[in-house]
Design an enzyme around this catalytic site. Structure first.
Site, PDB file in Angstrom:
ATOM      1  CD  GLU A   7      -2.853   1.339   0.257  1.00 22.11           C
ATOM      2  OE1 GLU A   7      -3.362   2.451   0.076  1.00 22.11           O
ATOM      3  OE2 GLU A   7      -3.180   0.343  -0.417  1.00 22.11           O
TER       4      GLU A   7
ATOM      5  CE1 TYR B 288       7.740  10.443   2.044  1.00 17.84           C
ATOM      6  CE2 TYR B 288       8.084   9.989   4.367  1.00 17.84           C
ATOM      7  CZ  TYR B 288       8.090  10.871   3.301  1.00 17.84           C
ATOM      8  OH  TYR B 288       8.461  12.177   3.498  1.00 17.84           O
ATOM      9  CB  VAL B 289      12.711   6.491   2.079  1.00 17.97           C
ATOM     10  CG1 VAL B 289      14.025   6.914   2.714  1.00 17.97           C
ATOM     11  CG2 VAL B 289      12.597   4.970   2.020  1.00 17.97           C
TER      12      VAL B 289
ATOM     13  N   GLY C 155      14.785   2.299   0.707  1.00 20.20           N
ATOM     14  CA  GLY C 155      13.658   1.867  -0.118  1.00 20.20           C
ATOM     15  C   GLY C 155      13.898   0.495  -0.707  1.00 20.20           C
TER      16      GLY C 155
ATOM     17  CE1 TYR D   1       8.977   1.308  -5.471  1.00 20.21           C
ATOM     18  CE2 TYR D   1       7.457   2.698  -6.679  1.00 20.21           C
ATOM     19  CZ  TYR D   1       7.960   2.239  -5.477  1.00 20.21           C
ATOM     20  OH  TYR D   1       7.455   2.687  -4.300  1.00 20.21           O
TER      21      TYR D   1
END
Length: 159
Positions: free
Chosen positions: A83, A86-87, A97, A131
């Site tokens: 969901e 976050y970093v 991450g 990603y």
């Protein structure tokens, strides 16, 4: 360092969710309370799970991921839907991450889950590039739909 969240982490998870929403220009949409998060993550029947990324030197939480199980009817096994990941900006580029995603991939491999999925805002090019650098690919043939608020209540017979 990545670790499984504990009930003591609820305030920091809530704060990180608010930071993420602010980054995504949607802070006014955050309605989750610490109490709701505590119940969802650590109640009698947890509906979601979380991991915390900590600074290796100070131990300070610098990021998190919150996820839940999915099920693929085509594959016949569970998967993970991430969901949030976050970093904090001050800790980006430090591998947090990737470490959070690596932990979720490890859980998938260990438990025989065959999918790790998430959504990314189309404008968030830094996240998309990150990603894709890990081998993730967009699922362009699918469009996400969502019912919320009045539309959900109306369809559910309460509006």
């Amino acid at each position: 360092m990545i670790r499984t969240a504990t009930p003591d982490d609820v305030p920091v998870i809530h704060a990180l969710i608010r930071e993420l929403a602010d980054y995504e220009k949607s802070l006014d949409e955050v309605r989750a309370t610490p109490e709701q998060l505590r119940e969802a993550l650590f109640g009698e029947n947890p509906a979601a799970y979380a991991h915390i990324a900590q600074d290796d030197t100070t131990g300070e939480p610098v990021g998190f991921t919150l996820w839940f199980l999915t099920f693929s009817t085509w594959r016949g096994v569970h998967g993970i839907y991430m969901e949030d990941l976050y970093v904090r900006p001050s800790a980006r580029g430090g591998g947090h991450g990737k470490a959070l995603l690596t932990e979720l991939a490890r859980i998938c491999a260990e438990r025989g889950y065959q999918r790790l999925e998430w959504s990314v805002l189309n404008w968030n090019r830094p996240a998309i590039d990150f990603y894709e650098s890990l081998g993730a690919r967009p699922q362009d043939e699918w469009t996400v739909y969502r019912l919320t608020d009045e539309a959900l209540e109306s369809l559910g017979g309460r509006g």
